[in-house]
Design a protein around this motif. Sequence first.
Motif, PDB file in Angstrom:
ATOM      1  N   SER A  99      80.155  18.181  82.462  1.00  0.00           N
ATOM      2  CA  SER A  99      81.431  17.500  82.873  1.00  0.00           C
ATOM      3  C   SER A  99      81.282  15.963  83.680  1.00  0.00           C
ATOM      4  N   VAL A 100      80.227  16.084  84.415  1.00  0.00           N
ATOM      5  CA  VAL A 100      80.154  14.980  85.120  1.00  0.00           C
ATOM      6  C   VAL A 100      79.481  13.819  84.336  1.00  0.00           C
ATOM      7  N   VAL A 101      78.652  14.158  83.374  1.00  0.00           N
ATOM      8  CA  VAL A 101      77.810  13.251  82.719  1.00  0.00           C
ATOM      9  C   VAL A 101      79.009  12.563  81.590  1.00  0.00           C
ATOM     10  N   SER A 102      79.885  13.724  81.026  1.00  0.00           N
ATOM     11  CA  SER A 102      81.318  12.907  80.108  1.00  0.00           C
ATOM     12  C   SER A 102      82.017  12.247  80.976  1.00  0.00           C
ATOM     13  N   GLN A 103      82.213  12.551  82.103  1.00  0.00           N
ATOM     14  CA  GLN A 103      83.129  11.890  82.891  1.00  0.00           C
ATOM     15  C   GLN A 103      82.634  10.312  82.959  1.00  0.00           C
ATOM     16  N   PHE A 104      81.289  10.093  83.178  1.00  0.00           N
ATOM     17  CA  PHE A 104      80.810   8.490  83.093  1.00  0.00           C
ATOM     18  C   PHE A 104      80.591   8.149  81.831  1.00  0.00           C
ATOM     19  N   LEU A 105      80.438   8.854  81.121  1.00  0.00           N
ATOM     20  CA  LEU A 105      80.016   8.614  79.576  1.00  0.00           C
ATOM     21  C   LEU A 105      80.915   9.152  78.316  1.00  0.00           C
ATOM     22  N   PRO A 106      82.162   9.025  78.448  1.00  0.00           N
ATOM     23  CA  PRO A 106      83.131   9.743  77.841  1.00  0.00           C
ATOM     24  C   PRO A 106      82.884   9.765  76.282  1.00  0.00           C
ATOM     25  N   ASP A 107      82.239   8.849  75.740  1.00  0.00           N
ATOM     26  CA  ASP A 107      81.958   8.755  74.416  1.00  0.00           C
ATOM     27  C   ASP A 107      80.617   8.998  73.981  1.00  0.00           C
ATOM     28  N   LEU A 108      79.730   9.521  74.787  1.00  0.00           N
ATOM     29  CA  LEU A 108      78.561   9.885  74.554  1.00  0.00           C
ATOM     30  C   LEU A 108      78.482  11.052  73.238  1.00  0.00           C
ATOM     31  N   ALA A 109      77.763  10.504  72.442  1.00  0.00           N
ATOM     32  CA  ALA A 109      77.814  11.081  70.993  1.00  0.00           C
ATOM     33  C   ALA A 109      76.941  12.490  71.123  1.00  0.00           C
ATOM     34  N   SER A 110      75.873  12.434  71.679  1.00  0.00           N
ATOM     35  CA  SER A 110      74.968  13.566  71.996  1.00  0.00           C
ATOM     36  C   SER A 110      75.682  14.816  72.549  1.00  0.00           C
ATOM     37  N   LEU A 111      76.773  14.511  73.510  1.00  0.00           N
ATOM     38  CA  LEU A 111      77.401  15.623  74.137  1.00  0.00           C
ATOM     39  C   LEU A 111      78.418  16.224  73.157  1.00  0.00           C
ATOM     40  N   GLN A 112      78.550  15.580  71.814  1.00  0.00           N
ATOM     41  CA  GLN A 112      79.671  16.103  70.889  1.00  0.00           C
ATOM     42  C   GLN A 112      79.051  17.382  70.535  1.00  0.00           C
ATOM     43  N   GLY A 113      80.059  18.488  70.251  1.00  0.00           N
ATOM     44  CA  GLY A 113      79.255  19.717  69.416  1.00  0.00           C
ATOM     45  C   GLY A 113      78.825  20.679  70.365  1.00  0.00           C
ATOM     46  N   ILE A 114      78.631  20.245  71.550  1.00  0.00           N
ATOM     47  CA  ILE A 114      78.003  21.465  72.825  1.00  0.00           C
ATOM     48  C   ILE A 114      79.137  21.873  73.346  1.00  0.00           C
ATOM     49  N   ALA A 115      79.359  23.266  72.960  1.00  0.00           N
ATOM     50  CA  ALA A 115      80.458  24.017  73.365  1.00  0.00           C
ATOM     51  C   ALA A 115      80.448  24.456  74.900  1.00  0.00           C
ATOM     52  N   LYS A 162      86.203   2.771  80.686  1.00  0.00           N
ATOM     53  CA  LYS A 162      86.041   2.920  82.149  1.00  0.00           C
ATOM     54  C   LYS A 162      86.949   4.407  82.267  1.00  0.00           C
ATOM     55  N   VAL A 163      86.460   5.302  83.463  1.00  0.00           N
ATOM     56  CA  VAL A 163      86.977   6.206  83.858  1.00  0.00           C
ATOM     57  C   VAL A 163      87.653   6.136  85.405  1.00  0.00           C
ATOM     58  N   ASP A 164      88.305   6.924  85.830  1.00  0.00           N
ATOM     59  CA  ASP A 164      88.680   6.746  87.084  1.00  0.00           C
ATOM     60  C   ASP A 164      88.191   7.614  88.416  1.00  0.00           C
ATOM     61  N   ARG A 165      87.159   8.197  88.001  1.00  0.00           N
ATOM     62  CA  ARG A 165      86.468   8.969  88.907  1.00  0.00           C
ATOM     63  C   ARG A 165      84.981   8.196  89.345  1.00  0.00           C
ATOM     64  N   GLN A 166      84.399   8.402  90.405  1.00  0.00           N
ATOM     65  CA  GLN A 166      83.299   7.762  90.712  1.00  0.00           C
ATOM     66  C   GLN A 166      82.417   8.521  91.644  1.00  0.00           C
ATOM     67  N   LEU A 167      81.099   8.112  91.537  1.00  0.00           N
ATOM     68  CA  LEU A 167      80.141   8.887  92.540  1.00  0.00           C
ATOM     69  C   LEU A 167      80.278   8.111  93.779  1.00  0.00           C
ATOM     70  N   SER A 168      80.399   6.988  94.192  1.00  0.00           N
ATOM     71  CA  SER A 168      80.777   6.211  95.205  1.00  0.00           C
ATOM     72  C   SER A 168      81.661   4.905  95.202  1.00  0.00           C
ATOM     73  N   THR A 169      81.156   4.009  94.238  1.00  0.00           N
ATOM     74  CA  THR A 169      82.114   2.806  94.189  1.00  0.00           C
ATOM     75  C   THR A 169      82.334   2.382  92.677  1.00  0.00           C
ATOM     76  N   LYS A 170      83.357   1.509  92.399  1.00  0.00           N
ATOM     77  CA  LYS A 170      83.735   1.307  91.088  1.00  0.00           C
ATOM     78  C   LYS A 170      82.553   0.302  90.421  1.00  0.00           C
ATOM     79  N   LYS A 171      81.855  -0.304  91.563  1.00  0.00           N
ATOM     80  CA  LYS A 171      80.887  -1.203  90.835  1.00  0.00           C
ATOM     81  C   LYS A 171      79.798  -0.320  90.031  1.00  0.00           C
ATOM     82  N   GLU A 172      79.620   0.763  90.441  1.00  0.00           N
ATOM     83  CA  GLU A 172      78.615   1.644  89.671  1.00  0.00           C
ATOM     84  C   GLU A 172      79.420   1.870  88.119  1.00  0.00           C
ATOM     85  N   LEU A 173      80.515   1.823  88.091  1.00  0.00           N
ATOM     86  CA  LEU A 173      81.017   2.080  86.738  1.00  0.00           C
ATOM     87  C   LEU A 173      80.981   0.809  85.916  1.00  0.00           C
ATOM     88  N   THR A 174      81.142  -0.150  86.620  1.00  0.00           N
ATOM     89  CA  THR A 174      81.161  -1.636  85.647  1.00  0.00           C
ATOM     90  C   THR A 174      79.623  -2.333  85.761  1.00  0.00           C
TER      91      THR A 174
END
Length: 369
Positions: free
Chosen positions: A277-293, A4-16
């Motif tokens: 940054s928005v993508v990683s905010q919602f999917l912080p452990d997304l492997a395909s983002l790793q290594g992109i500088a 879970k992350v503490d930012r949101q597009l509109s509601t916490k339900k979207e995160l859960t």
Amino acid sequence: MYHKVDRQLSTKKELTMIIPLLRTLYHPEDPAHDLIFDARELHTEIREHSIGAQVYHLLKTAGIEINVSSSFHELLYRSYETGFLQSLLIKRETEKLLKEFENQGVPVIPLKGTILAERYYGHYAARGTSDIDLLIHPEHLEAAVKCVRKCGFNTTSQENPVHYHHEWFKQASGLPEPLAVELHWSLVQSDTSQMNMGAAWTTSEPLTDYKNVRVLSPSYTFYTLCLHGASHQMDSLKYVVDLLHMLERHHEQIDFTWVLKQADLDHTRRRIGAALSVVSQFLPDLASLQGIAYEHIHIYNQKSRLYRLLFTLSMLDSWRYRWIFIARLIIPSQRLALYSLGTDGRRKSWVSIYYNLYKQRFRKLWGGQ
């Protein structure tokens, strides 16, 4: 596993709900498939963010089951069915336009739309679309306008003086609203970047059976989706899903080093950083983002009215560009002020124009129209 992350597009339900669902669709082995989803809540959120086509297509192709009632599948299919018809009609209109450009010898590149859906999602209706976007050379604008008018797009809208496209409309049978075609000659505003569209053309390739119609390379497509999402402040999950899909399904086709170098040349590096940054905010452990500088940019609370301003300022590559943006915001040109007011300004003094503009802005600031 999704965190879970503490930012949101509109509601916490979207995160859960939505985010774990997306993780499950791209990674069936993810434990999130054990979650129980509320059918109507989930469908409402999917509809609000216009990602029903992607979710339906991914569920169908992944062949997985999620813990949700059968009513969800029924609701999702109805939405997909409606979007399918719209996509089919837009696909046909797109083909008519491309054939006309081809016949007239006018170079053109379709952006997003049904062609992007076919190339990267596998079906023209697997990604919802509502209009047609075409990239042209600026010197071919007059010829391009003739092409779209010949295809029945005869109504135009008031031109935004800082935009980088013209918009034309037609009333297409089967669509609830007039269909728009946008003729782009760039992807971002010229006074807050050094955008050079040459790379879009030189890295493109001919569309099958065409000579003058070309398609963007996977790397430039990813670059374009980042810029497009950033231009809308990434204020909907549909922009996140587009980038997530490219990262998860087409990672090997994208040269991320090239993308960032091109962004440096175009002075759009922070726009790419903002989108990712928005993508990683919602999917912080997304492997395909790793290594992109990319440069990680702090994302403010997206529910705040101040968010759009702060996002825009943070994604500009220099303070020079930020001052240009602020100056234009505070004292826009008379032409831009008239556009914002939706009037031609006849028989109005400049004092009256700016008085009405700021009255409109204060009304919107406090929730008015």
